[in-house]
Design a protein around this motif. Structure first.
Motif, PDB file in Angstrom:
ATOM      1  N   VAL A 100       8.220   4.052  10.509  1.00 54.47           N
ATOM      2  CA  VAL A 100       6.799   4.049  10.859  1.00 54.47           C
ATOM      3  C   VAL A 100       6.590   4.719  12.217  1.00 54.47           C
ATOM      4  O   VAL A 100       5.690   5.546  12.399  1.00 54.47           O
ATOM      5  CB  VAL A 100       6.244   2.610  10.887  1.00 54.47           C
ATOM      6  N   GLU A 115       1.410  11.037  11.503  1.00 53.59           N
ATOM      7  CA  GLU A 115       0.690  10.088  10.674  1.00 53.59           C
ATOM      8  C   GLU A 115      -0.086   9.103  11.547  1.00 53.59           C
ATOM      9  O   GLU A 115       0.330   8.780  12.666  1.00 53.59           O
ATOM     10  CB  GLU A 115       1.667   9.319   9.766  1.00 53.59           C
ATOM     11  N   VAL A 161      -1.208   5.496  12.399  1.00 52.28           N
ATOM     12  CA  VAL A 161      -0.783   4.110  12.198  1.00 52.28           C
ATOM     13  C   VAL A 161      -1.710   3.220  13.009  1.00 52.28           C
ATOM     14  O   VAL A 161      -1.858   3.399  14.220  1.00 52.28           O
ATOM     15  CB  VAL A 161       0.681   3.906  12.637  1.00 52.28           C
ATOM     16  N   ARG A 217      -0.185  -2.315  11.403  1.00 50.70           N
ATOM     17  CA  ARG A 217       1.199  -1.892  11.175  1.00 50.70           C
ATOM     18  C   ARG A 217       1.998  -1.875  12.470  1.00 50.70           C
ATOM     19  O   ARG A 217       3.188  -2.191  12.473  1.00 50.70           O
ATOM     20  CB  ARG A 217       1.236  -0.529  10.490  1.00 50.70           C
ATOM     21  N   SER A 243       4.552  -0.010  -3.809  1.00 51.01           N
ATOM     22  CA  SER A 243       4.167  -1.304  -3.262  1.00 51.01           C
ATOM     23  C   SER A 243       4.629  -2.460  -4.145  1.00 51.01           C
ATOM     24  O   SER A 243       4.836  -3.578  -3.665  1.00 51.01           O
ATOM     25  CB  SER A 243       2.648  -1.369  -3.072  1.00 51.01           C
ATOM     26  N   ILE A 290       4.039  -4.702   6.020  1.00 50.09           N
ATOM     27  CA  ILE A 290       3.799  -3.258   6.089  1.00 50.09           C
ATOM     28  C   ILE A 290       3.592  -2.680   4.698  1.00 50.09           C
ATOM     29  O   ILE A 290       2.702  -1.857   4.461  1.00 50.09           O
ATOM     30  CB  ILE A 290       4.967  -2.554   6.803  1.00 50.09           C
ATOM     31  N   ILE A 291       4.408  -3.124   3.740  1.00 49.49           N
ATOM     32  CA  ILE A 291       4.286  -2.636   2.363  1.00 49.49           C
ATOM     33  C   ILE A 291       2.920  -2.997   1.775  1.00 49.49           C
ATOM     34  O   ILE A 291       2.238  -2.164   1.167  1.00 49.49           O
ATOM     35  CB  ILE A 291       5.420  -3.214   1.493  1.00 49.49           C
ATOM     36  N   ARG A 294       0.214  -3.735   3.405  1.00 54.79           N
ATOM     37  CA  ARG A 294      -0.833  -3.009   4.131  1.00 54.79           C
ATOM     38  C   ARG A 294      -0.945  -1.577   3.615  1.00 54.79           C
ATOM     39  O   ARG A 294      -2.049  -1.042   3.454  1.00 54.79           O
ATOM     40  CB  ARG A 294      -0.496  -3.009   5.619  1.00 54.79           C
ATOM     41  N   GLU A 295       0.207  -0.945   3.330  1.00 52.12           N
ATOM     42  CA  GLU A 295       0.194   0.410   2.771  1.00 52.12           C
ATOM     43  C   GLU A 295      -0.531   0.410   1.426  1.00 52.12           C
ATOM     44  O   GLU A 295      -1.303   1.328   1.126  1.00 52.12           O
ATOM     45  CB  GLU A 295       1.629   0.916   2.598  1.00 52.12           C
ATOM     46  N   ARG A 296      -0.287  -0.613   0.625  1.00 55.81           N
ATOM     47  CA  ARG A 296      -0.939  -0.686  -0.682  1.00 55.81           C
ATOM     48  C   ARG A 296      -2.451  -0.813  -0.530  1.00 55.81           C
ATOM     49  O   ARG A 296      -3.222  -0.143  -1.227  1.00 55.81           O
ATOM     50  CB  ARG A 296      -0.387  -1.877  -1.469  1.00 55.81           C
ATOM     51  N   LEU A 328      -4.308   0.137   2.020  1.00 54.04           N
ATOM     52  CA  LEU A 328      -4.861   1.396   2.511  1.00 54.04           C
ATOM     53  C   LEU A 328      -4.932   2.438   1.395  1.00 54.04           C
ATOM     54  O   LEU A 328      -5.874   3.223   1.324  1.00 54.04           O
ATOM     55  CB  LEU A 328      -4.012   1.920   3.678  1.00 54.04           C
ATOM     56  N   GLY A 329      -3.919   2.428   0.514  1.00 50.29           N
ATOM     57  CA  GLY A 329      -3.930   3.366  -0.607  1.00 50.29           C
ATOM     58  C   GLY A 329      -5.096   3.108  -1.541  1.00 50.29           C
ATOM     59  O   GLY A 329      -5.752   4.038  -2.024  1.00 50.29           O
TER      60      GLY A 329
END
Length: 317
Positions: free
Chosen positions: A119, A128, A130, A134, A252, A295-296, A298-300, A302-303
């Motif tokens: 990250v 990127e 962040v 995150r 995710s 983090i995983i 949160r990525e999902r 945001l996606g």
């Protein structure tokens, strides 16, 4: 290093993807256990060679079965693959050195620093964005790594404590270099096929590791040779399983199951290597796992938000 995730096809099967992911974790744990059991006194470069060269066997067989072996070698970025191979050798060399000097659960936990540092490096090298959530998760996860590693540096007065401290430093450095390797994979995956990345990594890392031959490779016992060959073969099979799991479920869904390796590491450390698990490893490991899963997730989230934004955006022009 893990193969970059692939797009999930129509008709995805999340349960199958999760099953393949867990199976890949088991195979990678078998690889690491074989390296730990057979790698005592073996130089890191020699361990990397066995891990990389014998991993080619299942990968080549699989690609030949698919009829993709010839096309797997086609690339528009040979220097990028060479760089990824060199970085990967450094990462594996440091990691394998640490693996033979640290309790297995501790080594696994410290290696979880790699996705956290990815990250950080994604911000530096890939620009990127962040956000605070995150950054907070990364900071908390690194605190967990410090909790796991700290006892090694409080026992520097005796030889075993010094060896553990050296192993912990090597594990941390290996995790940092692994994060750099992941950034390079992200660059390659934009224009290169997964099979091409996997094949060139095994080829280049084998050749780079072979260069260390004049610097003190040792003569292996038959048992050591068998364990290291098994480790390499498991590495190749694990890579194929990891690649396959992303065909059936999204990142995710799959990624949190990476942390099941800590459960297996604790069991194998106790049952096979007679290694007690310290409280610092359990506490720090729990913190690192929770930070990684956050983090995983949160990525999902945001996606999903980005996908919704694209749907509601008015057409341009």
């Amino acid at each position: 290093m893990p193969t970059p995730p692939m797009p999930v096809p129509t008709g995805a099967n999340p349960l199958l993807g999760i099953g393949l992911k867990v199976l890949s974790v088991i195979v990678f744990v078998a690889m690491q256990s074989s390296l730990k059991a057979g790698g005592e006194g073996v130089p890191p470069g020699q361990l990397v060679f066995f891990r990389s060269f014998f991993a080619l066997i299942p990968v080549v067989i699989y690609l030949a079965w698919l009829g993709e072996l010839r096309t797997a070698l086609r690339t528009d970025d040979l220097p990028g693959h060479v760089l990824r191979g060199v970085v990967g050798v450094v990462s594996m060399g440091l990691g394998f050195y640490a693996l033979t000097r640290l309790p297995y659960p501790e080594w696994v936990t410290i290696s979880y620093a790699a996705p956290l540092l990815t990250v950080v490096f994604a911000v530096i090298f890939l620009k990127e964005v962040v956000r605070a959530y995150r950054w907070a998760a990364v900071a908390i996860g690194l605190v967990g790594i410090v909790i796991v590693s700290a006892p090694n540096f409080t026992a520097l007065g005796d030889p075993s404590g010094s060896a553990h401290a050296t192993g912990a430093l090597a594990a941390l450095a290996g995790a940092a270099v692994a994060a750099v390797a992941m950034i390079q994979i992200r660059r390659l995956v934009r224009k290169e096929k997964t099979a091409t990345i996997v094949v060139y990594f095994s080829l280049t890392s084998s050749l780079v590791a072979l260069v260390t031959l004049p610097f003190g490779w040792v003569w292996l016992t038959p048992w050591q040779a068998l364990l290291l060959i098994v480790a390499g073969f498991c590495g190749g099979v694990g890579q194929l399983l990891l690649t396959a799991c992303y065909r059936h479920a999204d990142t995710s869904t799959i990624a949190p199951f990476e942390y099941t390796s800590l459960v297996f590491a604790v069991a194998i450390g106790a049952l096979v290597f007679d290694e007690p698990v310290g409280a610092s490893t359990l506490v720090g490991g729990a913190i690192v796992v929770m930070a990684g899963i956050f983090i995983i997730l949160r990525e999902r989230q945001l996606g999903i938000e980005r996908a919704r934004a694209r749907k509601v955006s008015p057409p341009q022009g």
